[in-house]
Design a protein around this motif. Structure first.
Motif, PDB file in Angstrom:
ATOM      1  N   TYR A  35       0.618  -1.542  -0.255  1.00 21.71           N
ATOM      2  CA  TYR A  35       0.062   0.195  -0.130  1.00 21.71           C
ATOM      3  C   TYR A  35       0.461   1.143  -0.373  1.00 21.71           C
ATOM      4  N   THR A  36       1.644   1.377   1.014  1.00 23.77           N
ATOM      5  CA  THR A  36       2.601   2.476   0.674  1.00 23.77           C
ATOM      6  C   THR A  36       3.201   2.890  -0.510  1.00 23.77           C
ATOM      7  N   GLY A  37       3.819   2.167  -0.765  1.00 22.32           N
ATOM      8  CA  GLY A  37       4.631   2.132  -2.388  1.00 22.32           C
ATOM      9  C   GLY A  37       2.865   2.553  -3.588  1.00 22.32           C
ATOM     10  N   VAL A  54       9.373  -0.823  -8.086  1.00 24.77           N
ATOM     11  CA  VAL A  54       9.839  -1.979  -8.732  1.00 24.77           C
ATOM     12  C   VAL A  54       9.662  -3.064  -7.680  1.00 24.77           C
ATOM     13  N   GLU A  55       9.229  -4.012  -7.532  1.00 25.52           N
ATOM     14  CA  GLU A  55       8.488  -4.857  -6.612  1.00 25.52           C
ATOM     15  C   GLU A  55       9.807  -6.566  -6.915  1.00 25.52           C
ATOM     16  N   ALA A  56      10.218  -6.292  -4.974  1.00 21.11           N
ATOM     17  CA  ALA A  56      11.080  -7.791  -5.019  1.00 21.11           C
ATOM     18  C   ALA A  56      10.437  -9.175  -5.154  1.00 21.11           C
ATOM     19  N   ALA A  63       3.008  -7.642   3.594  1.00 22.01           N
ATOM     20  CA  ALA A  63       1.959  -7.439   3.838  1.00 22.01           C
ATOM     21  C   ALA A  63       0.247  -7.084   3.909  1.00 22.01           C
ATOM     22  N   SER A  64       0.974  -6.433   2.824  1.00 20.35           N
ATOM     23  CA  SER A  64      -0.684  -5.561   2.129  1.00 20.35           C
ATOM     24  C   SER A  64      -1.548  -7.459   1.698  1.00 20.35           C
ATOM     25  N   GLY A  65      -0.744  -8.051   1.309  1.00 17.76           N
ATOM     26  CA  GLY A  65      -1.567  -8.767   0.684  1.00 17.76           C
ATOM     27  C   GLY A  65      -2.502 -10.426   1.578  1.00 17.76           C
ATOM     28  N   GLY A  69      -7.100  -6.649   7.240  1.00 17.39           N
ATOM     29  CA  GLY A  69      -8.201  -5.641   6.750  1.00 17.39           C
ATOM     30  C   GLY A  69      -9.190  -5.075   6.725  1.00 17.39           C
ATOM     31  N   VAL A  70      -7.919  -5.205   8.753  1.00 19.66           N
ATOM     32  CA  VAL A  70      -9.047  -3.874   9.469  1.00 19.66           C
ATOM     33  C   VAL A  70      -8.702  -2.335   9.905  1.00 19.66           C
ATOM     34  N   VAL A  71      -9.669  -1.727   9.008  1.00 20.58           N
ATOM     35  CA  VAL A  71      -9.307  -0.515   9.125  1.00 20.58           C
ATOM     36  C   VAL A  71      -9.857   0.848  10.170  1.00 20.58           C
ATOM     37  N   PRO A 207      14.099  -7.974  -7.722  1.00 22.48           N
ATOM     38  CA  PRO A 207      14.364  -6.728  -6.344  1.00 22.48           C
ATOM     39  C   PRO A 207      15.957  -5.765  -6.140  1.00 22.48           C
ATOM     40  N   ALA A 208      15.586  -4.586  -5.743  1.00 23.68           N
ATOM     41  CA  ALA A 208      16.100  -3.514  -5.809  1.00 23.68           C
ATOM     42  C   ALA A 208      17.552  -3.767  -5.080  1.00 23.68           C
ATOM     43  N   GLN A 209      18.691  -3.551  -5.635  1.00 22.17           N
ATOM     44  CA  GLN A 209      20.184  -4.412  -5.061  1.00 22.17           C
ATOM     45  C   GLN A 209      21.021  -3.609  -4.622  1.00 22.17           C
ATOM     46  N   GLY A 369      -1.211  -1.112   9.565  1.00 19.81           N
ATOM     47  CA  GLY A 369      -1.035  -0.236   8.597  1.00 19.81           C
ATOM     48  C   GLY A 369      -1.785  -0.037   7.209  1.00 19.81           C
ATOM     49  N   VAL A 370      -3.267  -0.949   7.658  1.00 17.82           N
ATOM     50  CA  VAL A 370      -3.463  -1.101   6.323  1.00 17.82           C
ATOM     51  C   VAL A 370      -4.048   0.222   5.378  1.00 17.82           C
ATOM     52  N   ALA A 371      -4.707   1.615   6.486  1.00 18.27           N
ATOM     53  CA  ALA A 371      -5.453   2.868   6.314  1.00 18.27           C
ATOM     54  C   ALA A 371      -3.950   3.723   6.533  1.00 18.27           C
TER      55      ALA A 371
HETATM   56  C1  FAD Z   1      -0.120 -11.157   9.219  1.00 18.95           C
HETATM   57  C2  FAD Z   1      -0.705  -9.950   9.199  1.00 18.95           C
HETATM   58  C3  FAD Z   1      -2.066  -8.894   9.545  1.00 18.95           C
HETATM   59  C4  FAD Z   1      -2.382  -7.769   9.295  1.00 18.95           C
HETATM   60  N1  FAD Z   1      -3.544  -7.102   9.925  1.00 18.95           N
HETATM   61  C5  FAD Z   1      -3.963  -5.937   9.741  1.00 18.95           C
HETATM   62  C6  FAD Z   1      -4.697  -5.226   9.901  1.00 18.95           C
HETATM   63  O1  FAD Z   1      -6.334  -5.967  10.348  1.00 18.95           O
HETATM   64  N2  FAD Z   1      -5.605  -4.286   9.966  1.00 18.95           N
HETATM   65  C7  FAD Z   1      -3.732  -2.937   9.525  1.00 18.95           C
HETATM   66  O2  FAD Z   1      -4.290  -1.953   9.618  1.00 18.95           O
HETATM   67  N3  FAD Z   1      -2.763  -3.433   9.755  1.00 18.95           N
HETATM   68  C8  FAD Z   1      -2.628  -4.707   9.817  1.00 18.95           C
HETATM   69  N4  FAD Z   1      -1.270  -5.287   9.173  1.00 18.95           N
HETATM   70  C9  FAD Z   1      -0.764  -4.428   8.463  1.00 18.95           C
HETATM   71  C10 FAD Z   1      -0.669  -4.406   7.231  1.00 18.95           C
HETATM   72  O3  FAD Z   1      -0.903  -5.305   6.765  1.00 18.95           O
HETATM   73  C11 FAD Z   1       0.829  -2.969   7.024  1.00 18.95           C
HETATM   74  O4  FAD Z   1       1.223  -2.656   7.796  1.00 18.95           O
HETATM   75  C12 FAD Z   1       0.761  -2.993   5.547  1.00 18.95           C
HETATM   76  O5  FAD Z   1       0.685  -4.017   4.943  1.00 18.95           O
HETATM   77  C13 FAD Z   1       1.937  -1.990   4.687  1.00 18.95           C
HETATM   78  O6  FAD Z   1       2.313  -2.476   4.317  1.00 18.95           O
HETATM   79  P1  FAD Z   1       3.462  -1.356   3.427  1.00 18.95           P
HETATM   80  O7  FAD Z   1       3.353  -1.268   1.506  1.00 18.95           O
HETATM   81  O8  FAD Z   1       4.035  -0.945   3.967  1.00 18.95           O
HETATM   82  O9  FAD Z   1       4.744  -3.151   3.195  1.00 18.95           O
HETATM   83  P2  FAD Z   1       4.713  -4.379   2.664  1.00 18.95           P
HETATM   84  O10 FAD Z   1       2.401  -4.260   2.125  1.00 18.95           O
HETATM   85  O11 FAD Z   1       5.114  -5.103   3.534  1.00 18.95           O
HETATM   86  O12 FAD Z   1       5.347  -3.801   0.613  1.00 18.95           O
HETATM   87  C14 FAD Z   1       6.492  -3.995   1.230  1.00 18.95           C
HETATM   88  C15 FAD Z   1       6.708  -5.129  -0.482  1.00 18.95           C
HETATM   89  O13 FAD Z   1       8.650  -4.318  -0.463  1.00 18.95           O
HETATM   90  C16 FAD Z   1       9.140  -5.224  -0.867  1.00 18.95           C
HETATM   91  N5  FAD Z   1      10.940  -5.428  -1.028  1.00 18.95           N
HETATM   92  C17 FAD Z   1      10.976  -6.167   0.421  1.00 18.95           C
HETATM   93  N6  FAD Z   1      13.062  -5.229  -0.642  1.00 18.95           N
HETATM   94  C18 FAD Z   1      12.799  -5.087  -1.148  1.00 18.95           C
HETATM   95  C19 FAD Z   1      13.625  -4.628  -2.385  1.00 18.95           C
HETATM   96  N7  FAD Z   1      14.915  -4.363  -2.101  1.00 18.95           N
HETATM   97  N8  FAD Z   1      13.589  -4.443  -4.003  1.00 18.95           N
HETATM   98  C20 FAD Z   1      11.922  -4.619  -4.031  1.00 18.95           C
HETATM   99  N9  FAD Z   1      10.992  -4.905  -2.798  1.00 18.95           N
HETATM  100  C21 FAD Z   1      10.933  -4.371  -1.922  1.00 18.95           C
HETATM  101  C22 FAD Z   1       8.738  -7.059  -0.524  1.00 18.95           C
HETATM  102  O14 FAD Z   1       8.445  -7.509  -1.635  1.00 18.95           O
HETATM  103  C23 FAD Z   1       6.789  -6.429   0.192  1.00 18.95           C
HETATM  104  O15 FAD Z   1       6.097  -6.602  -1.142  1.00 18.95           O
HETATM  105  C24 FAD Z   1      -0.739  -6.810   9.093  1.00 18.95           C
HETATM  106  C25 FAD Z   1       0.076  -7.668   9.326  1.00 18.95           C
HETATM  107  C26 FAD Z   1       0.204  -8.700   8.649  1.00 18.95           C
HETATM  108  C27 FAD Z   1       1.023  -9.335   8.074  1.00 18.95           C
END
Ligand code: FAD
Length: 427
Positions: A35-37, A54-56, A63-65, A69-71, A207-209, A369-371
């Motif tokens: 979600y952040t990206g 770029v996604e590894a 975590a986003s997948g 899903g609690v918002v 993956p970004a290296q 972090g969903v929201a």
């Molecule tokens: C089991 C579980 C349950 C959760 N439940 C909730 C919930 O109900 N409600 C809520 O608000 N939050 C919840 N969270 C937290 C929430 O999912 C995360 O805070 C949010 O998804 C973070 O998003 P993100 O994009 O920052 O990180 P992520 O979704 O983790 O994405 C990071 C991405 O970076 C990629 N990456 C890493 N290194 C590299 C690289 N070198 N090059 C390219 N790509 C790279 C990874 O492959 C990954 O896809 C939960 C988390 C987990 C694990």
């Protein structure tokens, strides 16, 4: 042991994506397609600039997948505590940031018409596991009323919580109205579909290296390509250990495995008594348990296995925990079990900031972090445009690598054991 998520089994297909081959140029290169990206890319594109992601792994592989899903607008630290530690203005700033985060998710879903995300803002119940925790919730409700003049969160009695959840084990609760549930993978795929549709390049299995600097630009290198940009955004959160490039971010985090189980479809006579009002619920234990009804199943989450891999015993623990909360589900088969890493921080808050002149990050959502990550993506887009963003306590000042980070694994076990002990003795 089969580990598959309900979300992966029920999601709309992901858009067709490919790896990065060759060299590209853009305004902002984003590392990580959660979600952040994705949100950062959306807001950068909205401002007329060109992002590349770029996604590894695969889209929303982190975590986003996989999340619950609690918002929700809340942080792990309560507002009265934040006020006593940092003052009224800081606590209020965080309160509003939490609600802005939820609004930015709702806006994203509505603007991009991601209907299959099934966003339902039915409210969130924080259910007190004992009277001590109930007093903490009351303090939060009073703080919100006094300091914001609003009633976004109100106390509900033990009887009301029983009616709303279908379990009698809680001492009462705090009902927050601006909260709900979403299909997390469809949400991510929906944003990605929009981005790809408007021509944004999103490369998976890339993956970004490393990064290099050339002619005043920053270049992100993957095994088969490179992207040159004015700025880079690190959106790697709990998965910042994929390559050495993000080691300095990884060292600021304590990744903690969180697990989820989903029951087989429940018979109507059982289902009708569980969460009939469509709220989502999390309890007040330090080792949080949470649950919601999705379709005709209950999904239940809590602590996962320690270490790098799932374990059947952690899922069995979760199942036992579910049967304590809902004895009626004791013999119900589990259809899906899965887990992921949440990114904890020492102060239990997420942070966004700058690593150098061209590099930005937002990480450390502490399992909430969903929201917030959707909102942080928006802030990162503004930061890379040179705008001043008021992040208050969520800024990166003082958010440094954790000393002796290499020893975190035994430290996490010790800390978790201590927190579980406190939960058991009711403190
Ligand atoms: C089991 C579980 C349950 C959760 N439940 C909730 C919930 O109900 N409600 C809520 O608000 N939050 C919840 N969270 C937290 C929430 O999912 C995360 O805070 C949010 O998804 C973070 O998003 P993100 O994009 O920052 O990180 P992520 O979704 O983790 O994405 C990071 C991405 O970076 C990629 N990456 C890493 N290194 C590299 C690289 N070198 N090059 C390219 N790509 C790279 C990874 O492959 C990954 O896809 C939960 C988390 C987990 C694990």
């Amino acid at each position: 042991m089969t580990v598959q998520s309900l979300w992966a089994a029920t999601a709309q297909p992901a858009p067709a994506l490919q790896s990065l081959y060759g060299e590209r140029q853009c305004d902002v290169v984003i590392i990580g397609a959660g979600y952040t990206g994705l949100s950062a890319a959306y807001h950068i594109a909205q401002s007329g600039r060109e992002p590349v992601i770029v996604e590894a792994n695969t889209l929303a592989w982190g975590a986003s997948g996989r999340n619950g899903g609690v918002v929700s607008p809340k942080f792990r630290v309560g507002f009265p505590t934040l006020m006593s530690r940092f003052g009224r203005d800081t606590a209020l700033h965080l309160y509003h940031a939490g609600h802005a985060a939820v609004n930015s998710l709702v806006e994203m879903v509505q603007t991009l018409r991601i209907t299959d995300a099934n966003l339902h803002m039915g409210g969130h119940i924080a259910a007190a596991h004992n009277v001590h925790a109930l007093a903490g919730l009351e303090a939060t409700a009073n703080w919100i009323k006094r300091e914001t003049g609003g009633a976004s969160s109100v106390m509900v009695s033990a009887g009301q919580v029983r009616e709303m959840t279908g379990t009698a084990i809680f001492s009462g609760g705090l009902l927050t109205s601006g909260a709900g549930g979403i299909h997390p993978l469809n949400y991510a795929r929906g944003i990605a579909r929009h981005l790809v549709g408007r021509g944004v390049k999103l490369f998976t299995e890339s993956p970004a290296q490393r990064v290099s600097h050339q002619n005043g630009r920053i270049v992100v290198h993957t095994p088969t390509g490179a992207v040159s940009a004015r700025h880079v955004i690190y959106a790697t959160n709990g998965y910042s250990d994929q390559t050495r490039l993000t080691q300095t971010l990884h060292q600021r985090l304590i990744p903690f495995r969180s697990a989820i189980i989903a029951t087989e479809p429940l018979p109507p006579q059982v289902l009708d008594r569980l969460m009939p009002g469509g709220q989502v619920c999390g309890d007040t234990k330090r080792m949080l348990r949470w649950f919601r009804v999705v379709g005709n199943r209950l999904i239940f989450g809590g602590r996962g296995a320690f270490g790098k891999h799932d374990s059947q015993s952690a899922f069995d623990d979760l199942r036992r925990s579910m049967a304590v909360v809902f004895p009626v589900l004791e013999d119900v088969p589990i259809a899906y079990s899965w887990s992921g890493l949440v990114a904890m921080t020492l102060d239990y808050l997420p942070h966004a900031g700058q690593l150098d002149e061209r590099s930005y990050y937002a990480i450390g959502y502490n399992g909430g972090g969903v929201a917030m990550s959707t909102w942080m993506g928006k802030q990162l887009a503004a930061m890379t445009a040179g705008e001043k963003v008021q992040l208050g306590l969520l800024a990166g000042d003082g958010f440094n690598p954790i000393p002796l980070h290499a020893f975190r694994a035994p430290g996490v076990r010790l800390a978790a054991g201590w927190q579980q002990f406190l939960d058991v003795i009711g403190r």
